[in-house]
Design a protein around this motif. Structure first.
Motif, mmCIF file in Angstrom:
data_model
loop_
_atom_site.group_PDB
_atom_site.id
_atom_site.type_symbol
_atom_site.label_atom_id
_atom_site.label_comp_id
_atom_site.label_asym_id
_atom_site.label_seq_id
_atom_site.Cartn_x
_atom_site.Cartn_y
_atom_site.Cartn_z
ATOM 1 N N ARG A 188 58.091 17.487 42.626
ATOM 2 C CA ARG A 188 57.619 17.309 41.241
ATOM 3 C C ARG A 188 58.554 17.989 40.251
ATOM 4 O O ARG A 188 58.822 17.454 39.175
ATOM 5 C CB ARG A 188 56.199 17.832 41.102
ATOM 6 N N GLU A 189 59.056 19.174 40.601
ATOM 7 C CA GLU A 189 60.008 19.873 39.722
ATOM 8 C C GLU A 189 61.305 19.076 39.580
ATOM 9 O O GLU A 189 61.856 18.963 38.493
ATOM 10 C CB GLU A 189 60.313 21.276 40.265
ATOM 11 N N ALA A 190 61.789 18.519 40.694
ATOM 12 C CA ALA A 190 63.019 17.723 40.655
ATOM 13 C C ALA A 190 62.825 16.461 39.824
ATOM 14 O O ALA A 190 63.686 16.097 39.015
ATOM 15 C CB ALA A 190 63.470 17.375 42.070
ATOM 16 N N VAL A 191 61.681 15.798 39.987
ATOM 17 C CA VAL A 191 61.389 14.585 39.213
ATOM 18 C C VAL A 191 61.281 14.919 37.729
ATOM 19 O O VAL A 191 61.816 14.196 36.879
ATOM 20 C CB VAL A 191 60.100 13.891 39.722
ATOM 21 N N ALA A 192 60.621 16.026 37.399
ATOM 22 C CA ALA A 192 60.482 16.428 35.992
ATOM 23 C C ALA A 192 61.850 16.695 35.368
ATOM 24 O O ALA A 192 62.125 16.261 34.243
ATOM 25 C CB ALA A 192 59.593 17.662 35.882
ATOM 26 N N LEU A 193 62.720 17.382 36.101
ATOM 27 C CA LEU A 193 64.058 17.660 35.576
ATOM 28 C C LEU A 193 64.859 16.373 35.438
ATOM 29 O O LEU A 193 65.593 16.192 34.464
ATOM 30 C CB LEU A 193 64.791 18.663 36.471
ATOM 31 N N LEU A 194 64.704 15.457 36.372
ATOM 32 C CA LEU A 194 65.397 14.171 36.285
ATOM 33 C C LEU A 194 64.929 13.384 35.063
ATOM 34 O O LEU A 194 65.730 12.738 34.385
ATOM 35 C CB LEU A 194 65.201 13.367 37.568
ATOM 36 N N GLU A 195 63.643 13.431 34.755
ATOM 37 C CA GLU A 195 63.130 12.757 33.552
ATOM 38 C C GLU A 195 63.749 13.358 32.292
ATOM 39 O O GLU A 195 64.130 12.627 31.373
ATOM 40 C CB GLU A 195 61.612 12.859 33.500
ATOM 41 N N VAL A 196 63.871 14.678 32.251
ATOM 42 C CA VAL A 196 64.508 15.343 31.109
ATOM 43 C C VAL A 196 65.978 14.928 31.028
ATOM 44 O O VAL A 196 66.495 14.633 29.949
ATOM 45 C CB VAL A 196 64.373 16.886 31.228
ATOM 46 N N LEU A 197 66.643 14.862 32.167
ATOM 47 C CA LEU A 197 68.054 14.470 32.206
ATOM 48 C C LEU A 197 68.248 13.043 31.713
ATOM 49 O O LEU A 197 69.151 12.767 30.921
ATOM 50 C CB LEU A 197 68.596 14.619 33.629
ATOM 51 N N ARG A 198 67.404 12.131 32.159
ATOM 52 C CA ARG A 198 67.519 10.733 31.702
ATOM 53 C C ARG A 198 67.318 10.632 30.187
ATOM 54 O O ARG A 198 68.059 9.931 29.500
ATOM 55 C CB ARG A 198 66.487 9.867 32.402
ATOM 56 N N ALA A 199 66.308 11.332 29.673
ATOM 57 C CA ALA A 199 66.049 11.298 28.234
ATOM 58 C C ALA A 199 67.225 11.881 27.462
ATOM 59 O O ALA A 199 67.634 11.349 26.428
ATOM 60 C CB ALA A 199 64.763 12.063 27.912
ATOM 61 N N ALA A 244 60.958 24.654 30.256
ATOM 62 C CA ALA A 244 60.055 25.737 29.849
ATOM 63 C C ALA A 244 58.930 25.175 28.981
ATOM 64 O O ALA A 244 57.770 25.570 29.121
ATOM 65 C CB ALA A 244 60.824 26.815 29.102
ATOM 66 N N ALA A 245 59.259 24.222 28.098
ATOM 67 C CA ALA A 245 58.250 23.603 27.240
ATOM 68 C C ALA A 245 57.227 22.823 28.068
ATOM 69 O O ALA A 245 56.066 22.721 27.679
ATOM 70 C CB ALA A 245 58.915 22.677 26.222
ATOM 71 N N ARG A 246 57.648 22.288 29.194
ATOM 72 C CA ARG A 246 56.741 21.553 30.083
ATOM 73 C C ARG A 246 55.916 22.494 30.956
ATOM 74 O O ARG A 246 55.052 22.047 31.697
ATOM 75 C CB ARG A 246 57.537 20.631 31.009
ATOM 76 N N GLY A 247 56.251 23.771 30.921
ATOM 77 C CA GLY A 247 55.552 24.725 31.770
ATOM 78 C C GLY A 247 56.005 24.662 33.211
ATOM 79 O O GLY A 247 55.308 25.101 34.120
ATOM 80 N N SER A 248 57.198 24.121 33.434
ATOM 81 C CA SER A 248 57.723 23.996 34.791
ATOM 82 C C SER A 248 58.259 25.327 35.285
ATOM 83 O O SER A 248 58.426 26.271 34.524
ATOM 84 C CB SER A 248 58.841 22.952 34.819
#
Length: 154
Positions: free
Chosen positions: A79-90, A111-115
């Motif tokens: 989930r952490e990797a997917v969240a970071l990938l979403e941020v990277l794509r954006a 940090a804003a996502r609380g990850s």
């Protein structure tokens, strides 16, 4: 075995391992690569998930299935990797800038996502060579790398 574009090789294959620590390690490694390489993960700009050249799309597919792993630690790492990938794509598709600003942007966005804290990733692509811990080899510039290989040509 799969070719270069096959999802069944390398870290992606590790996400299908029977060993949960291997699956978690692969998720953590992909997260670290996304943070360290940032926009350089897709040198051809293939950010569209339907693009067959897209490395990140292949990673996203296998990470997505790991989000439902039977082991909690693997699920969280995926989930952490997917969240970071979403941020990277954006960041990459929204004109966020080059690799130089990626590290700071990723840390703020996560940090804003609380990850989870990204401080466990030692340095980013934009980090100067002085930030590399003592005892580790310093990266060569592309000119040094090319001259070393050119010198070997008879």
């Amino acid at each position: 075995a799969g070719g270069v574009h096959s999802p069944s090789t390398g870290l992606c294959a590790c996400l299908s391992s029977k060993d949960w620590m291997t699956r978690k390690g692969a998720s953590d490694c992909l997260r670290a690569l996304f943070l360290v390489l940032g926009p350089l993960c897709e040198p051809e700009g293939a950010w569209d998930t339907s693009d067959v050249r897209s490395l990140t799309a292949r990673c996203a597919r296998v990470l997505d299935s790991a989000r439902f792993d039977k082991v909690r630690e693997v699920r969280e790492a995926a989930r952490e990797a997917v969240a970071l990938l979403e941020v990277l794509r954006a960041y990459s598709t929204g004109g966020g800038g080059g690799a130089g600003g990626w590290d700071a942007h990723a840390r703020r966005a996560m940090a804003a996502r609380g990850s989870a804290n990204l401080s466990d990733v030692p340095f980013a692509a934009a980090a100067p060579a002085a930030a590399i811990p003592a005892g580790l080899p310093r990266p060569r510039s592309s000119a040094q790398h090319q001259s070393r290989h050119i010198a070997r040509v008879p």
